[in-house]
Design a protein around this motif. Structure first.
Motif, PDB file in Angstrom:
ATOM      1  N   GLU A 185       3.678  18.932   2.900  1.00 18.64           N
ATOM      2  CA  GLU A 185       2.441  18.190   3.113  1.00 18.64           C
ATOM      3  C   GLU A 185       1.963  18.433   4.529  1.00 18.64           C
ATOM      4  O   GLU A 185       2.690  18.189   5.487  1.00 18.64           O
ATOM      5  N   VAL A 186       0.746  18.919   4.646  1.00 25.86           N
ATOM      6  CA  VAL A 186       0.179  19.096   5.981  1.00 25.86           C
ATOM      7  C   VAL A 186      -0.111  17.701   6.531  1.00 25.86           C
ATOM      8  O   VAL A 186      -0.817  16.925   5.897  1.00 25.86           O
ATOM      9  N   PRO A 187       0.457  17.356   7.689  1.00 24.98           N
ATOM     10  CA  PRO A 187       0.240  15.998   8.204  1.00 24.98           C
ATOM     11  C   PRO A 187      -1.245  15.695   8.397  1.00 24.98           C
ATOM     12  O   PRO A 187      -2.039  16.589   8.713  1.00 24.98           O
ATOM     13  N   SER A 188      -1.570  14.445   8.212  1.00 23.14           N
ATOM     14  CA  SER A 188      -2.947  14.008   8.382  1.00 23.14           C
ATOM     15  C   SER A 188      -3.440  14.362   9.773  1.00 23.14           C
ATOM     16  O   SER A 188      -2.745  14.141  10.761  1.00 23.14           O
ATOM     17  N   ALA A 224      -5.316  12.411  -2.656  1.00 24.80           N
ATOM     18  CA  ALA A 224      -4.881  12.123  -1.291  1.00 24.80           C
ATOM     19  C   ALA A 224      -4.041  10.845  -1.255  1.00 24.80           C
ATOM     20  O   ALA A 224      -3.780  10.323  -0.172  1.00 24.80           O
ATOM     21  N   ASP A 225      -3.647  10.338  -2.403  1.00 24.18           N
ATOM     22  CA  ASP A 225      -2.852   9.108  -2.513  1.00 24.18           C
ATOM     23  C   ASP A 225      -3.525   7.915  -1.839  1.00 24.18           C
ATOM     24  O   ASP A 225      -2.851   7.045  -1.297  1.00 24.18           O
ATOM     25  N   LEU A 226      -4.850   7.913  -1.821  1.00 25.14           N
ATOM     26  CA  LEU A 226      -5.548   6.771  -1.240  1.00 25.14           C
ATOM     27  C   LEU A 226      -5.732   5.699  -2.301  1.00 25.14           C
ATOM     28  O   LEU A 226      -5.453   5.919  -3.485  1.00 25.14           O
ATOM     29  N   GLN A 247       0.832  -1.195   0.000  1.00 28.43           N
ATOM     30  CA  GLN A 247       0.000   0.000   0.000  1.00 28.43           C
ATOM     31  C   GLN A 247       0.872   1.252   0.000  1.00 28.43           C
ATOM     32  O   GLN A 247       1.769   1.390   0.833  1.00 28.43           O
ATOM     33  N   PRO A 248       0.619   2.171  -0.918  1.00 28.68           N
ATOM     34  CA  PRO A 248       1.459   3.371  -0.972  1.00 28.68           C
ATOM     35  C   PRO A 248       1.187   4.301   0.213  1.00 28.68           C
ATOM     36  O   PRO A 248       0.157   4.186   0.879  1.00 28.68           O
ATOM     37  N   ARG A 249       2.099   5.203   0.422  1.00 28.77           N
ATOM     38  CA  ARG A 249       1.952   6.194   1.484  1.00 28.77           C
ATOM     39  C   ARG A 249       0.776   7.120   1.164  1.00 28.77           C
ATOM     40  O   ARG A 249       0.602   7.549   0.031  1.00 28.77           O
ATOM     41  N   VAL A 250      -0.030   7.404   2.166  1.00 32.46           N
ATOM     42  CA  VAL A 250      -1.180   8.281   1.980  1.00 32.46           C
ATOM     43  C   VAL A 250      -0.740   9.723   2.236  1.00 32.46           C
ATOM     44  O   VAL A 250       0.126   9.972   3.081  1.00 32.46           O
ATOM     45  N   PHE A 251      -1.337  10.666   1.512  1.00 29.12           N
ATOM     46  CA  PHE A 251      -1.025  12.092   1.645  1.00 29.12           C
ATOM     47  C   PHE A 251      -1.057  12.506   3.118  1.00 29.12           C
ATOM     48  O   PHE A 251      -2.000  12.209   3.827  1.00 29.12           O
ATOM     49  N   GLY A 252       0.004  13.191   3.531  1.00 26.06           N
ATOM     50  CA  GLY A 252       0.035  13.707   4.898  1.00 26.06           C
ATOM     51  C   GLY A 252       0.434  12.681   5.941  1.00 26.06           C
ATOM     52  O   GLY A 252       0.366  12.949   7.124  1.00 26.06           O
ATOM     53  N   HIS A 253       0.816  11.491   5.496  1.00 26.69           N
ATOM     54  CA  HIS A 253       1.248  10.474   6.446  1.00 26.69           C
ATOM     55  C   HIS A 253       2.746  10.248   6.306  1.00 26.69           C
ATOM     56  O   HIS A 253       3.255  10.215   5.191  1.00 26.69           O
TER      57      HIS A 253
END
Lengths: 346, 550
Positions: free
Chosen positions: B247-250, B375-377, A330-336
């Motif tokens: 990137e603003v952290p989650s 969001a790279d989900l 699973q790729p890295r999610v934005f902001g993580h």
């Protein structure tokens, strides 16, 4: 009514039709080199696939119009027809297609739910059940000892009747891959074997052109953004790399990596079979692992195993690993925070 | 040229922006009735400070901010307060909310407007004034601006002028026509937050706005950054990434990485509030879609949508209205709902313009959604988990990082209403969380009751024992023993309660057979809706009570 209210026009059947279109140049070359019997095989597979699909959809109370026109059954049918010898008896393609649609696809839940590539399941079932029928490949017209007319080909496919003046052996031969393997067992060198007239610059006469056209069709699909580059690239690179290692180690007994790329089902497998959405990983890294795995397995099976080619079994083997591959890539999610490779804990 | 840091994914939906930019901004006519909801911002609704029958001036405060996260609400026109009552408002629930109904007198008499010298006063004081001027984020989130402005020593102030949603042109027209005023507003923000640099991000499909802003920024040190047209570059976190690479952290806010982001129209309202003493009583609204004369209008807050749209002449086959853009907008169920501070656009819909989506097919794992997700989900994974009601897995795959931009939905060749699945899963998780908390509280109460009963029993027994001992005429009763017994009894009760608590295991979500899924989904959705409605109703009732008490 809920947002978003706009959507792209692309639908499932549009994607499937593009896949079919990308196969057309190779099919044309197929007809040119091996005669029009392949068209009958494709038609037979298509009709069988659509009929069996319709029957199951009816039993499952699915709307026929939408699901029958999604094009997925046709893709399965065409890929299977292109994988088995074109002069095979009619029932062979029918049985293979039925197995692909009924068992591999619908027993798993239908479109989107099958774990294994239906065409390859059909192929494997035939390969295991009817091995002799699956190895009688038509010789290119330029090499055949006698030429069968289209009518004679049909007589043979549907009635098992060979023309009075020639037997089946006269129009068929082992594939270059198969020839290479059996002859190597007879202690001959690759160079000696490849001097036979069935071989050509890249791989086999005729088949190399078809493989080139599969490559071309695959590049079209990539350009159209139907498939991503990950699976074909890692597949071909892995096979090229592994074949290259063996070739460098012992060029007398191992064929060149280029031969392996253009022989057997490599190109069809890399661009059209391994890239099947439903049975391949969804993450970019997962796709690279999946493709490379197939390339390695296919090479090992075709060179060291008992079967003339290894694409189908390699694909099925890696299909079974897809859920695992997906879960761990699973790729890295934005902001993580996270690494490029981000394994997930259960 | 500044190096941009593209975010992942994004889509190019047809823009449909040129229709509404052919003419300049016009003032919308004064309506016969204004309905001003007291909740037009995130946080607590404003507290009404006028009574029915009062005469109010244009710009007079009619709702005072209540608590920390709140903002004031003002009379958009001079006139009489006709009612303070429940009125339909633009909200996904479709439920009414407390609103002040005004009948304009047509005299348009203003309150006394006073400009503030923002350099001369304390930033905290300035923020309070902005709260009292009703300044909230006009990009759609309507978060009270004074709270966001409470960040000093900022690295970068990002002004969001991307306006990436199709059809919407209100920010574009604002920048074309009022660039100088926008820039003055930005200067105030920069002053309050002591921002080191100011970046104004505008999509390259707005060349007029870009040149107007560039001209207005001359000598200010602010940088207008042209960004490629790509939805959703106007999403705050995506724009921050695009412009700064950060990137603003989650789960965190932008100031954590030294950035703050405001919508360009918010800057304009800050300028009006500070330099002209005008509270937020109007905004620019794009009227477009299935209309004869699409155009941008300066509209008074509270103008009923049904009345407003007449100026742009909706076509005969108009089927309804959408507030916002076609990607994230809210379909309006009642044309009586008013324009609020969040209303940037009203789109007239028709079956031709927005045809209903074709029947949804099964997911074929093509990953077009994953390729489009900003969001790279992995939207396909989230979809499977939401559909299977496997909410724990959905959260593990970061469902709550989904911004509901609709990109996945837009590209899906199987036409699966993905965003709806995510909304459903999120609301289910919230509901479960509420239920869990409620049952935890109930269990705690129950455990304490058990403990109390046990303690009383022990105390009684101890008392009886003591009495019995006394009766036995033994003068030296073991008071120490008694205390120890009591303590042991209490300890035993606590241990029992603890064991009981440990035995209670959280219930898992059941797997359901796929064939019944569609039906169950539908029922679940209705149930969620009902639950939301009930929650809303309770909240509204509460605010009603609060109002009565004040």
């Amino acid at each position: 009514m809920n947002s978003p209210l706009v959507a792209e026009k692309t639908a499932v059947n549009f994607i499937m039709l593009k896949v079919l279109a990308a196969l057309l140049p190779a099919i044309a070359a197929y007809v040119y080199f091996f005669g029009p019997a392949i068209l009958v095989s494709i038609a037979l597979a298509s009709v069988t696939a659509l009929a069996s699909e319709a029957a199951v959809l009816h039993l499952r109370h699915y709307p026929l119009r939408v699901y029958l026109t999604d094009g997925s059954a046709l893709v399965t049918a065409w890929l299977l027809a292109l994988s088995i010898p074109p002069l095979a008896p009619w029932w062979l393609i029918v049985v293979g297609t039925l197995f692909a649609i009924l068992v591999a696809k619908h027993l798993y839940g239908g479109l989107g739910n099958n774990l294994f590539n239906p065409a390859m399941v059909g192929f494997a079932a035939l390969m295991i059940s009817f091995p002799s029928h699956m190895t009688h490949w038509t010789a290119p017209d330029v090499l055949a000892h006698s030429h069968w007319s289209f009518a004679q080909q049909m007589d043979f496919m549907f009635g098992g009747i060979s023309p009075a003046d020639s037997k089946l052996d006269a129009v068929t031969m082992a594939t270059p891959l198969d020839t290479l393997k059996t002859q190597l067992h007879l202690e001959r060198t690759v160079a000696e074997i490849q001097s036979s007239p069935i071989f050509s610059t890249l791989s086999g006469k005729g088949t190399e052109i078809i493989a080139l056209l599969y490559l071309l069709g695959g590049l079209f699909l990539w350009q159209q953004r139907i498939i991503s580059w990950h699976i074909p690239a890692s597949f071909l690179a892995a096979m090229f790399g592994l074949a290259g290692l063996f070739y460098l180690y012992d060029p007398v007994h191992y064929a060149s990596p280029l031969f392996h790329l253009f022989a057997g089902g490599t190109m069809l497998g890399a661009f059209f079979i391994a890239t099947d959405y439903v049975t391949s990983p969804t993450t970019p890294l997962g796709k690279l692992i999946f493709g490379a795995g197939i390339g390695v397995c296919a090479y090992v099976i075709r060179v060291l195993g008992g079967y003339p080619d290894g694409i189908a079994f390699a694909v099925l083997f890696l299909n079974s690993a897809v859920p695992l591959i997906d879960a761990y890539t699973q790729p890295r999610v934005f902001g993580h925070a996270g690494k490029w490779f981000n394994g997930r804990k259960e | 040229m500044r190096t941009l840091h593209p975010f992942h994914g994004g889509i190019h939906p047809p823009e449909h922006k040129s229709q509404s930019t052919r003419q300049g901004i016009a003032a919308a006519p004064l309506p016969a009735r204004l309905v001003v909801p007291l909740r037009q911002h995130n946080g607590n609704p404003a507290r009404p400070v006028v009574a029915v029958g009062d005469h109010v001036l244009k710009g007079q405060m009619i709702g005072a901010p209540e608590g920390f996260i709140s903002a004031a609400v003002h009379a958009p026109a001079s006139g009489r307060v006709m009612a303070i009552e429940m009125q339909p408002i633009p909200h996904p629930s479709g439920l009414p909310d407390v609103s002040v109904v005004l009948e304009p007198d047509g005299e348009e008499r203003w309150i006394e407007r006073q400009a503030i010298d923002y350099r001369a006063i304390d930033p905290a004081d300035l923020r309070n004034r902005l709260r009292d001027a009703g300044v909230v984020g006009l990009g759609g989130a309507v978060f009270p601006s004074h709270i966001k402005l409470d960040a000093s020593g900022l690295e970068t102030l990002v002004i969001n002028a991307a306006e990436c949603e199709p059809y919407i042109t209100c920010d574009d027209m604002l920048m074309r026509e009022r660039a100088a005023e926008v820039v003055q507003g930005i200067a105030i923000m920069q002053h309050v937050m002591a921002a080191r640099e100011v970046l104004i991000g505008i999509e390259d499909n707005k060349p007029e706005a870009i040149s107007a802003m560039q001209a207005a920024c001359q000598g200010s040190g602010f940088e207008v950054v042209t960004v490629p047209t790509l939805y959703p570059s106007g999403s705050a976190k995506q724009l921050i990434k695009l412009l700064t690479g950060k990137e603003v952290p989650s789960g965190a806010l932008a100031p954590q990485v030294g950035v703050q982001c405001f919508n360009v129209a918010t800057a304009y309202t800050i300028h009006r509030a500070v330099n002209h003493g005008e509270p937020v009583i109007s905004r620019i609204v794009t009227l477009t879609g299935n209309m004869e004369e699409p155009r941008n209008y300066e509209v008074l807050i509270g103008t009923p949508v049904g009345e407003l749209v007449k100026v742009a002449k909706p076509r005969a086959d108009t089927s309804g209205y959408l507030m916002g853009g076609p990607m994230m907008g809210l379909p309006l169920t009642d044309p009586g709902v008013p324009v609020v501070k969040a209303t940037n656009c009203i789109i007239a819909t028709s079956a031709e313009l927005f045809p209903p989506p074709p029947r949804a097919m099964p997911c074929i794992r093509c990953t077009r959604c994953a390729q489009a997700c900003p969001a790279d989900l992995q939207p396909q994974e989230l979809f499977w988990f939401a559909k299977a009601k496997n909410f724990a897995k959905a959260q593990e795959y970061q469902l709550f990082d989904c911004i509901e931009c609709g990109c996945c939905n837009y590209v899906c060749p199987s036409h699966i209403p993905l965003v709806q699945f995510y909304r459903f899963a999120k609301s289910e998780i919230h509901a479960q969380e509420r239920d869990r908390k409620a049952s935890e509280r109930a269990r705690e109460r129950h455990e304490f009751r058990e403990f109390r009963l046990e303690r009383e029993k022990q105390e009684k027994a101890a008392k009886h024992a003591a009495k019995a001992a006394q009766a036995a005429a033994s003068p030296d009763g073991g008071s120490g023993d008694e205390a120890a017994a009591k303590k042991a009894a209490i300890q035993a009760a606590i241990d029992r309660a603890k064991a009981k608590k440990a035995a209670v295991t959280p219930q898992n979500v059941d797997d359901l057979p796929p064939e019944a899924q569609a039906k169950i989904d539908e029922i679940e959705e209705r149930r969620t809706h009902a639950r939301e409605s009930a929650g809303q109703a309770a909240a509204v009732q509460k605010s009603d009570e609060g109002q009565g008490a004040s």
